[in-house]
Design a protein around this motif. Structure first.
Motif, short mmCIF file in Angstrom:
data_model
loop_
_atom_site.label_atom_id
_atom_site.label_comp_id
_atom_site.label_asym_id
_atom_site.label_seq_id
_atom_site.Cartn_x
_atom_site.Cartn_y
_atom_site.Cartn_z
N MET A 1 -117.85 -35.94 90.21
CA MET A 1 -116.88 -35.81 91.27
C MET A 1 -117.58 -35.41 92.56
O MET A 1 -118.52 -34.63 92.55
N ASP A 2 -117.11 -35.92 93.66
CA ASP A 2 -117.70 -35.62 94.96
C ASP A 2 -116.86 -34.55 95.65
O ASP A 2 -116.13 -34.83 96.59
N ILE A 3 -116.96 -33.32 95.15
CA ILE A 3 -116.21 -32.19 95.72
C ILE A 3 -117.18 -31.07 96.04
O ILE A 3 -118.26 -30.96 95.46
N ASP A 4 -116.80 -30.23 96.99
CA ASP A 4 -117.62 -29.08 97.37
C ASP A 4 -117.14 -27.78 96.76
O ASP A 4 -117.93 -26.86 96.58
N ALA A 5 -115.83 -27.68 96.48
CA ALA A 5 -115.29 -26.41 96.00
C ALA A 5 -114.16 -26.64 95.01
O ALA A 5 -113.49 -27.67 95.03
N VAL A 6 -113.99 -25.64 94.15
CA VAL A 6 -112.88 -25.60 93.21
C VAL A 6 -112.03 -24.41 93.62
O VAL A 6 -112.54 -23.30 93.79
N ILE A 7 -110.73 -24.62 93.79
CA ILE A 7 -109.81 -23.53 94.17
C ILE A 7 -108.93 -23.23 92.97
O ILE A 7 -108.30 -24.13 92.41
N VAL A 8 -108.90 -21.95 92.58
CA VAL A 8 -108.10 -21.51 91.43
C VAL A 8 -107.28 -20.29 91.81
O VAL A 8 -107.61 -19.59 92.77
N PRO A 9 -106.19 -20.03 91.07
CA PRO A 9 -105.36 -18.86 91.39
C PRO A 9 -106.13 -17.54 91.29
O PRO A 9 -105.98 -16.68 92.14
N SER A 10 -106.95 -17.37 90.24
CA SER A 10 -107.71 -16.14 90.05
C SER A 10 -108.81 -16.40 89.03
O SER A 10 -108.85 -17.46 88.39
N ALA A 11 -109.68 -15.41 88.84
CA ALA A 11 -110.73 -15.53 87.83
C ALA A 11 -110.12 -15.59 86.43
O ALA A 11 -110.74 -16.09 85.49
N ASP A 12 -108.89 -15.11 86.28
CA ASP A 12 -108.19 -15.18 85.00
C ASP A 12 -108.06 -16.63 84.53
O ASP A 12 -107.95 -16.90 83.33
N HIS A 13 -108.07 -17.56 85.46
CA HIS A 13 -108.00 -18.98 85.14
C HIS A 13 -109.16 -19.38 84.21
O HIS A 13 -109.04 -20.31 83.42
N PHE A 14 -110.28 -18.66 84.32
CA PHE A 14 -111.46 -18.91 83.49
C PHE A 14 -111.61 -17.89 82.37
O PHE A 14 -112.68 -17.75 81.80
N ILE B 1 -113.35 -20.79 94.77
CA ILE B 1 -112.51 -19.95 95.63
C ILE B 1 -111.32 -19.50 94.81
O ILE B 1 -110.61 -20.32 94.23
N THR B 2 -111.11 -18.17 94.75
CA THR B 2 -109.92 -17.63 94.09
C THR B 2 -108.94 -17.20 95.17
O THR B 2 -109.34 -16.77 96.25
N THR B 3 -107.65 -17.33 94.87
CA THR B 3 -106.63 -16.98 95.87
C THR B 3 -106.08 -15.57 95.69
O THR B 3 -105.54 -15.01 96.62
N SER B 4 -106.20 -15.00 94.47
CA SER B 4 -105.70 -13.66 94.24
C SER B 4 -106.60 -12.95 93.24
O SER B 4 -106.53 -13.25 92.04
N PRO B 5 -107.49 -12.09 93.69
CA PRO B 5 -107.75 -11.74 95.09
C PRO B 5 -108.53 -12.86 95.77
O PRO B 5 -109.20 -13.65 95.12
N GLU B 6 -108.43 -12.89 97.10
CA GLU B 6 -109.16 -13.89 97.86
C GLU B 6 -110.66 -13.61 97.75
O GLU B 6 -111.12 -12.53 98.10
#
Length: 52
Positions: free
Chosen positions: A1-14, A29-34
């Motif tokens: 994939m030709d992407i630079d970043a992965v955006i997820v709700p939080s580290a809990d996603h992993f 990039i996590t959104t909560s916490p940023e």
């Protein structure tokens, strides 16, 4: 994939920890916490030796 970043709700996603293997190839990039887990850091500029 030709992407630079992965955006997820939080580290809990992993399961609580952002995988190092992923950060080696993409910014995460996590959104909560940023937070951004960058593939590389921008070094701070060097200060002149001996002052002005």
């Amino acid at each position: 994939m030709d992407i630079d970043a992965v955006i997820v709700p939080s580290a809990d996603h992993f399961g609580g920890t952002v995988p190092e293997e992923l950060v080696k190839v993409r910014d995460v990039i996590t959104t909560s916490p940023e937070n951004t887990y960058a593939r590389w850091a921008i070094p701070s500029p060097s200060l002149p030796v001996g002052g002005m």
